[in-house]
Design a protein around this motif. Structure first.
Motif, PDB file in Angstrom:
ATOM      1  N   GLU B  88       0.837  -1.209   0.000  1.00 45.34           N
ATOM      2  CA  GLU B  88       0.000   0.000   0.000  1.00 45.34           C
ATOM      3  C   GLU B  88       0.873   1.262   0.000  1.00 45.34           C
ATOM      4  OE1 GLU B  88      -3.554   0.461   0.404  1.00 45.34           O
ATOM      5  OE2 GLU B  88      -3.294   2.637   0.514  1.00 45.34           O
ATOM      6  N   GLU B  89       1.846   1.268   0.913  1.00 44.15           N
ATOM      7  CA  GLU B  89       2.732   2.427   1.051  1.00 44.15           C
ATOM      8  C   GLU B  89       3.529   2.659  -0.234  1.00 44.15           C
ATOM      9  OE1 GLU B  89       5.301   1.945   4.493  1.00 44.15           O
ATOM     10  OE2 GLU B  89       6.751   3.295   3.553  1.00 44.15           O
ATOM     11  N   CYS B  90       4.064   1.544  -0.743  1.00 42.32           N
ATOM     12  CA  CYS B  90       4.873   1.576  -1.958  1.00 42.32           C
ATOM     13  C   CYS B  90       4.056   2.064  -3.152  1.00 42.32           C
ATOM     14  CB  CYS B  90       5.287   0.142  -2.232  1.00 42.32           C
ATOM     15  SG  CYS B  90       6.984  -0.091  -2.474  1.00 42.32           S
ATOM     16  N   THR B  91       2.818   1.608  -3.241  1.00 42.14           N
ATOM     17  CA  THR B  91       1.958   1.992  -4.361  1.00 42.14           C
ATOM     18  C   THR B  91       1.689   3.491  -4.325  1.00 42.14           C
ATOM     19  OG1 THR B  91       0.909  -0.184  -4.384  1.00 42.14           O
ATOM     20  CG2 THR B  91      -0.280   1.604  -5.466  1.00 42.14           C
ATOM     21  N   GLN B  92       1.447   4.011  -3.130  1.00 40.21           N
ATOM     22  CA  GLN B  92       1.233   5.469  -3.024  1.00 40.21           C
ATOM     23  C   GLN B  92       2.475   6.218  -3.498  1.00 40.21           C
ATOM     24  OE1 GLN B  92      -0.302   6.748   0.798  1.00 40.21           O
ATOM     25  NE2 GLN B  92      -1.746   5.034   0.888  1.00 40.21           N
ATOM     26  N   GLU B  93       3.649   5.695  -3.150  1.00 40.30           N
ATOM     27  CA  GLU B  93       4.889   6.347  -3.594  1.00 40.30           C
ATOM     28  C   GLU B  93       5.045   6.275  -5.107  1.00 40.30           C
ATOM     29  OE1 GLU B  93       7.348   5.330   0.488  1.00 40.30           O
ATOM     30  OE2 GLU B  93       7.818   4.274  -1.369  1.00 40.30           O
ATOM     31  N   VAL B  94       4.701   5.101  -5.672  1.00 45.01           N
ATOM     32  CA  VAL B  94       4.792   4.936  -7.126  1.00 45.01           C
ATOM     33  C   VAL B  94       3.876   5.942  -7.809  1.00 45.01           C
ATOM     34  CG1 VAL B  94       4.205   3.393  -9.045  1.00 45.01           C
ATOM     35  CG2 VAL B  94       5.490   2.513  -7.089  1.00 45.01           C
ATOM     36  N   MET B  95       2.647   6.074  -7.322  1.00 46.11           N
ATOM     37  CA  MET B  95       1.690   6.981  -7.954  1.00 46.11           C
ATOM     38  C   MET B  95       2.146   8.443  -7.787  1.00 46.11           C
ATOM     39  SD  MET B  95      -0.251   4.716  -9.312  1.00 46.11           S
ATOM     40  CE  MET B  95      -1.369   5.801 -10.172  1.00 46.11           C
ATOM     41  N   VAL B 119       8.373   2.018 -13.006  1.00 47.91           N
ATOM     42  CA  VAL B 119       8.505   2.752 -11.743  1.00 47.91           C
ATOM     43  C   VAL B 119       8.252   1.811 -10.560  1.00 47.91           C
ATOM     44  CG1 VAL B 119       7.555   4.623 -10.335  1.00 47.91           C
ATOM     45  CG2 VAL B 119       7.891   4.968 -12.786  1.00 47.91           C
ATOM     46  N   ALA B 120       7.216   0.981 -10.678  1.00 48.99           N
ATOM     47  CA  ALA B 120       6.876   0.044  -9.595  1.00 48.99           C
ATOM     48  C   ALA B 120       7.985  -1.000  -9.413  1.00 48.99           C
ATOM     49  CB  ALA B 120       5.542  -0.645  -9.892  1.00 48.99           C
ATOM     50  N   ARG B 121       8.515  -1.466 -10.516  1.00 46.91           N
ATOM     51  CA  ARG B 121       9.591  -2.459 -10.457  1.00 46.91           C
ATOM     52  C   ARG B 121      10.822  -1.884  -9.744  1.00 46.91           C
ATOM     53  NH1 ARG B 121      12.385  -2.937 -15.532  1.00 46.91           N
ATOM     54  NH2 ARG B 121      12.740  -0.735 -15.038  1.00 46.91           N
ATOM     55  N   ASN B 122      11.189  -0.666 -10.076  1.00 48.94           N
ATOM     56  CA  ASN B 122      12.353  -0.059  -9.426  1.00 48.94           C
ATOM     57  C   ASN B 122      12.120   0.128  -7.930  1.00 48.94           C
ATOM     58  OD1 ASN B 122      13.397  -0.038 -11.943  1.00 48.94           O
ATOM     59  ND2 ASN B 122      13.489   2.175 -12.175  1.00 48.94           N
ATOM     60  N   ARG B 123      10.895   0.507  -7.588  1.00 48.81           N
ATOM     61  CA  ARG B 123      10.538   0.676  -6.166  1.00 48.81           C
ATOM     62  C   ARG B 123      10.622  -0.667  -5.442  1.00 48.81           C
ATOM     63  NH1 ARG B 123      11.675   3.634  -3.065  1.00 48.81           N
ATOM     64  NH2 ARG B 123      10.381   4.381  -1.378  1.00 48.81           N
ATOM     65  N   LYS B 124      10.183  -1.704  -6.134  1.00 50.67           N
ATOM     66  CA  LYS B 124      10.205  -3.057  -5.570  1.00 50.67           C
ATOM     67  C   LYS B 124      11.645  -3.474  -5.233  1.00 50.67           C
ATOM     68  CE  LYS B 124      10.095  -6.860  -8.306  1.00 50.67           C
ATOM     69  NZ  LYS B 124       9.544  -7.838  -9.278  1.00 50.67           N
ATOM     70  N   ILE B 125      12.562  -3.212  -6.146  1.00 53.61           N
ATOM     71  CA  ILE B 125      13.957  -3.593  -5.914  1.00 53.61           C
ATOM     72  C   ILE B 125      14.527  -2.799  -4.746  1.00 53.61           C
ATOM     73  CG2 ILE B 125      16.282  -3.500  -6.905  1.00 53.61           C
ATOM     74  CD1 ILE B 125      14.997  -4.098  -9.606  1.00 53.61           C
ATOM     75  N   ASP B 126      14.171  -1.522  -4.709  1.00 52.38           N
ATOM     76  CA  ASP B 126      14.653  -0.630  -3.673  1.00 52.38           C
ATOM     77  C   ASP B 126      14.148  -1.069  -2.291  1.00 52.38           C
ATOM     78  OD1 ASP B 126      15.941   1.564  -2.748  1.00 52.38           O
ATOM     79  OD2 ASP B 126      14.296   2.956  -3.126  1.00 52.38           O
TER      80      ASP B 126
END
Lengths: 219, 217
Positions: B88-95, B119-126
């Motif tokens: 949830e947190e990550c998705t808000q950051e992606v958006m 963008v989501a993939r990079n956030r996922k790795i991070d």
């Protein structure tokens, strides 16, 4: 720009890079090769497009009730970035593509080489532990010790060229070796060869001396 | 046949793919539902939404993008191993990143969903793997002028074709691809599977790169 690139990344590597599931050391090889190779840049864009379609057709997970409000609040706290002109890149004369320069902290002259015997030098780059990335410096005409692989070894040529039992690899070429390949890369005469190599398992040397040295050299 | 459904009415295709994505057991062939994909107009609509965010800071356009993509990004992150809270947190950051980087989006090179995926993939790795993500060097010719509308249309159309080709794959193969993108397959497992429906977008992008290289000379 390197001369024509003949050895490219496999679909599996490009897909793994796109999906974000490769070890960091492999990501570094992929990003570096793509920096040099339009063909693989275009193939990678296609794998990203597959990822986009997968997200677009994905099932959904319910967002919390206030998620949009929270996101809009976060946005207004940090305003949109201004459009910036791309920073001038002085890539023209660099030996190392930018992804590697970011790990080294500069171009070739900034690399902290260590001798590993036979005139060959290496520098380990700091990546996550599930795979190892290192730069190799092989003087013209010299050989890397004969070895096999327990896992996958990727070798990207950055300067010069080497030959092994399979073919010749010049600047920009990437060799993808698995457990089936026992090889002894030899740098061509002329220019010293610089490579980026990544392995997800220790190499298996076929001679005793490199085997003994292996724990110290971390290869 | 394809329908020109508006993006938010794409539930049929979503349910169908969701079954594959979440399926523990393969579906029987008889269960194959008819394909309903979002048409090129929808993709162009998403492109306009991003442009509205970029040019006018259009919150209504953002809210629509959010409504469609946030629940899908969240599902993608959960499939990739994130807890519901983290996803949830990550998705808000992606958006939020989409808002901030709207000027970086190039509709002649990618669909909106592709951009969101990267963008989501990079956030996922991070976040999930706490690793750096080495990115390819930018191309040497700097930022491009506003892309031709025709190029944009073609690229968006190719994305639609790709989406349909993926949706039409045999269940077993589709399941493998989804697993690869969710991180459930190792590199060598991916290497064993072949026959992806590729070859369309690549040639578009290849042509664009060739042309740009020629212009640089």
């Amino acid at each position: 720009m390197p001369q024509e690139i003949k050895h490219h990344l496999t679909d599996a590597l490009l897909m793994g890079y796109s999906a974000g599931t490769l070890p960091e050391a492999f990501n570094l090889v992929v990003a570096s090769h793509v920096s040099l190779c339009d063909e693989c840049r275009a193939r990678l864009a296609e794998f990203d497009a597959v990822g986009g379609e997968i997200v677009a057709m994905s099932e959904t997970a319910e967002m919390s009730a206030d998620s949009l409000a929270l996101t809009l609040a976060a946005i207004s706290d940090a305003p949109a970035e201004e459009e910036q002109a791309a920073a001038p890149e002085i890539t023209g004369t660099a030996v190392l593509p930018r992804p590697i320069r970011e790990y080294v902290g500069g171009d070739v002259e900034a690399v902290k080489w260590r001798k590993i015997g036979g005139g060959v030098r290496q520098a380990i780059l700091r990546t996550s532990k599930n795979a190892t990335a290192r730069l190799l410096y092989i003087p013209a005409g010299c050989a890397v010790p004969d070895h096999g692989h327990a896992g996958t070894e990727l070798t990207l040529v950055l300067q010069g060229a080497f030959r092994d039992e399979t073919d010749r690899f010049g600047a920009g070429d990437v060799e993808v070796a698995n457990e089936d390949l026992d090889h002894q890369p030899v740098a061509e005469d002329g220019e010293d060869c610089i490579c980026l190599a990544a392995t997800d398992a220790p190499l298996k040397f076929n001679a005793m001396i490199p085997k003994l040295a292996q724990p110290f050299l971390r290869i | 046949m394809l329908t020109e459904a508006i993006p938010l009415a794409n539930a049929d295709a979503d349910r169908r793919v969701a079954q594959y994505a979440g399926a523990k057991a393969p579906l029987s062939n008889g269960a194959k539902a008819k394909v309903t994909q979002s048409g090129p107009k929808d993709r162009m609509a998403w492109v306009s939404h991003v442009e509205a965010i970029r040019d006018r800071k259009d919150q209504a356009a953002f809210a629509e993008l959010f409504g469609y993509f946030a629940p899908r990004v969240k599902a993608f992150l959960m499939k990739s191993g994130a807890s519901p809270d983290l996803a949830e947190e990550c998705t808000q950051e992606v958006m939020a990143t989409l808002w901030r980087k709207a000027h970086m989006f190039d509709p002649a090179k990618a669909s909106v969903s592709t951009w969101i995926f990267t963008v989501a993939r990079n956030r996922k790795i991070d976040i999930l793997r706490k690793e750096r993500r080495p990115e390819p060097e930018d191309l040497p010719w700097g930022p491009e002028a506003e892309p031709e509308q025709e190029e944009v249309m073609t690229l968006q159309q190719e994305s639609k074709k790709l989406g349909k080709a993926i949706a039409d794959l045999p269940d077993k193969q589709k399941d493998l691809i989804l697993k690869a993108y969710y991180g459930e397959l190792s590199h060598s497992e991916i290497a064993e599977q072949t026959g992806l429906p590729l070859g369309t977008i690549k040639s578009r992008i290849r042509l664009a790169l060739d042309r740009l290289r020629r212009q640089m000379k």
